[in-house]
Design an enzyme around this catalytic site. Structure first.
Site, mmCIF file in Angstrom:
data_model
loop_
_atom_site.group_PDB
_atom_site.id
_atom_site.type_symbol
_atom_site.label_atom_id
_atom_site.label_comp_id
_atom_site.label_asym_id
_atom_site.label_seq_id
_atom_site.Cartn_x
_atom_site.Cartn_y
_atom_site.Cartn_z
ATOM 1 N N GLY A 43 36.735 34.768 43.610
ATOM 2 C CA GLY A 43 35.965 36.026 43.588
ATOM 3 C C GLY A 43 36.349 36.972 42.466
ATOM 4 O O GLY A 43 36.625 36.560 41.334
ATOM 5 N N ASP A 45 39.020 38.660 42.177
ATOM 6 C CA ASP A 45 40.435 38.426 41.816
ATOM 7 C C ASP A 45 40.502 37.408 40.671
ATOM 8 O O ASP A 45 41.152 37.638 39.638
ATOM 9 C CB ASP A 45 41.150 37.894 43.071
ATOM 10 C CG ASP A 45 42.664 37.920 42.958
ATOM 11 O OD1 ASP A 45 43.327 37.435 43.894
ATOM 12 O OD2 ASP A 45 43.193 38.420 41.936
HETATM 13 N N1 APR Z 1 32.726 42.249 39.502
HETATM 14 C C1 APR Z 1 32.498 43.028 40.588
HETATM 15 N N2 APR Z 1 32.458 42.550 41.850
HETATM 16 C C2 APR Z 1 32.647 41.209 42.002
HETATM 17 C C3 APR Z 1 32.900 40.330 40.924
HETATM 18 C C4 APR Z 1 32.931 40.916 39.635
HETATM 19 N N3 APR Z 1 33.182 40.183 38.543
HETATM 20 N N4 APR Z 1 33.049 39.067 41.432
HETATM 21 C C5 APR Z 1 32.878 39.156 42.769
HETATM 22 N N5 APR Z 1 32.625 40.441 43.120
HETATM 23 C C6 APR Z 1 32.333 40.996 44.445
HETATM 24 C C7 APR Z 1 31.858 40.047 45.511
HETATM 25 O O1 APR Z 1 30.470 39.786 45.343
HETATM 26 C C8 APR Z 1 32.148 40.874 46.759
HETATM 27 O O2 APR Z 1 31.078 41.791 46.965
HETATM 28 O O3 APR Z 1 33.541 41.511 44.961
HETATM 29 C C9 APR Z 1 33.392 41.671 46.371
HETATM 30 C C10 APR Z 1 34.675 41.190 47.043
HETATM 31 O O4 APR Z 1 34.616 39.781 47.208
HETATM 32 P P1 APR Z 1 35.901 38.840 46.993
HETATM 33 O O5 APR Z 1 36.211 38.776 45.557
HETATM 34 O O6 APR Z 1 35.626 37.573 47.727
HETATM 35 O O7 APR Z 1 37.106 39.647 47.688
HETATM 36 P P2 APR Z 1 37.462 39.826 49.243
HETATM 37 O O8 APR Z 1 36.275 39.660 50.122
HETATM 38 O O9 APR Z 1 38.230 41.111 49.292
HETATM 39 O O10 APR Z 1 38.425 38.589 49.522
HETATM 40 C C11 APR Z 1 39.682 38.593 48.877
HETATM 41 O O11 APR Z 1 39.312 36.430 47.950
HETATM 42 O O12 APR Z 1 39.344 35.908 45.748
HETATM 43 C C12 APR Z 1 40.088 35.902 46.886
HETATM 44 O O13 APR Z 1 42.343 36.158 46.102
HETATM 45 C C13 APR Z 1 41.289 36.810 46.785
HETATM 46 O O14 APR Z 1 42.237 35.970 48.795
HETATM 47 C C14 APR Z 1 41.556 37.067 48.230
HETATM 48 C C15 APR Z 1 40.166 37.158 48.830
#
Ligand code: APR
Length: 186
Positions: A43, A45
C-alpha cells in the site's frame, strides 16, 4: 488536475482535500500508514519507501524497538527524514486493524500523535493518507470523521501548522473525506 477543496479547520489552519499519490506531495511532512515493525510493506507504506529510497529503510531500522519486533506501537508515531521524497519528513504512524467501534480510539490517537510530532518539529504543512482504510479495513466514512475531529482537537497545540492535507488515492476515499469535511468543517 484532480479536484482540490479547501476548508478552514481552525483560526490559522486550512484543511485541504486532494486526490493523488502522497509520495508526490510537497508538504513539509507526509504521513505513512505503516505497521508496528516499521520496515515497509505494501500500500502507501510500500509506495513511500519506494519513492524515498533505501535511506528511509535504514532510518527506520535505526528507530529503537519498544519491544521485540515493534518500533511504533499502534496509535503512536515516529519521524524520519524524507530522503528522496519532496517532503522533508516522513511521519510513520500505525493505524488499527478495524475491529468495530473499539478501533476509533487508536485511529484518533494516530492523528493526534502525528500532529504532536509535527508541532515538535515546527512543521507548517502535513499530508495524511487515509490511515487504516486499505489493508486494515477501516470503513472510510467513519475514518474520515475520526480524522477530522482528532486533528481539530489538537490544533491549539500546533500553532505553526498552517495546512493539514489529506491526499486520497481514488474517488471513493476522496468522496468520504469531502462528505465528512462538509458535515464537520466550515
Ligand atoms: N498515496 C496516497 N494514498 C495511498 C497510496 C498513495 N501512493 N497508496 C495507497 N493509498 C491509500 C489506500 O488506497 C488506502 O486508502 O492509503 C490508504 C491506506 O491503505 P494501506 O496502505 O493499505 O494502509 P492501512 O490500511 O493503514 O494498512 C497498513 O498495510 O501496507 C501495509 O505495511 C503496511 O502493514 C501495514 C498495512
Amino acid at each position: 488536475m484532480t479536484p482540490v477543496r479547501r476548508f478552514s479547520l481552525g483560526p490559522q489552519t486550512a484543511l485541504v482535500l486532494e486526490q493523488g499519490d502522497i509520495t508526490r506531495s510537497d508538504a513539509d511532512a507526509i504521513v505513512n500508514a505503516a505497521n508496528e515493525r516499521m520496515l515497509g510493506g505494501g500500500g502507501v507504506d510500500g509506495a513511500i519507501h519506494r519513492a524515498a529510497g533505501p535511506g528511509l529503510r535504514e532510518a527506520c531500522e535505526a528507530v529503537a524497538e519498544v519491544r521485540p519486533g515493534v518500533r511504533c506501537p499502534t496509535g503512536e508515531a515516529r519521524i524520519t527524514p524524507g530522503f528522496d521524497l519532496k517532503a522533508r519528513w516522513v511521519i510513520h504512524t500505525v493505524g488499527p486493524v478495524y475491529r468495530g467501534a473499539a478501533s476509533a480510539a487508536p485511529l484518533a490517537s494516530c492523528y493526534r500523535s502525528c500532529l504532536r510530532l509535527a508541532a515538535e518539529h515546527g512543521i507548517g504543512t502535513i499530508a495524511f493518507p487515509a490511515i487504516s482504510c486499505g489493508v486494515y479495513g477501516y470503513p472510510r466514512g467513519e475514518a474520515a470523521e475520526i480524522s477530522l475531529r482528532s486533528c481539530r482537537e489538537v490544533l491549539a497545540a500546533a500553532p505553526e501548522l498552517r495546512e493539514i492535507r489529506f491526499v486520497l488515492f481514488g474517488d471513493e476515499p476522496y468522496a468520504a473525506w469531502l462528505q465528512a469535511a462538509e458535515a464537520l468543517v466550515r
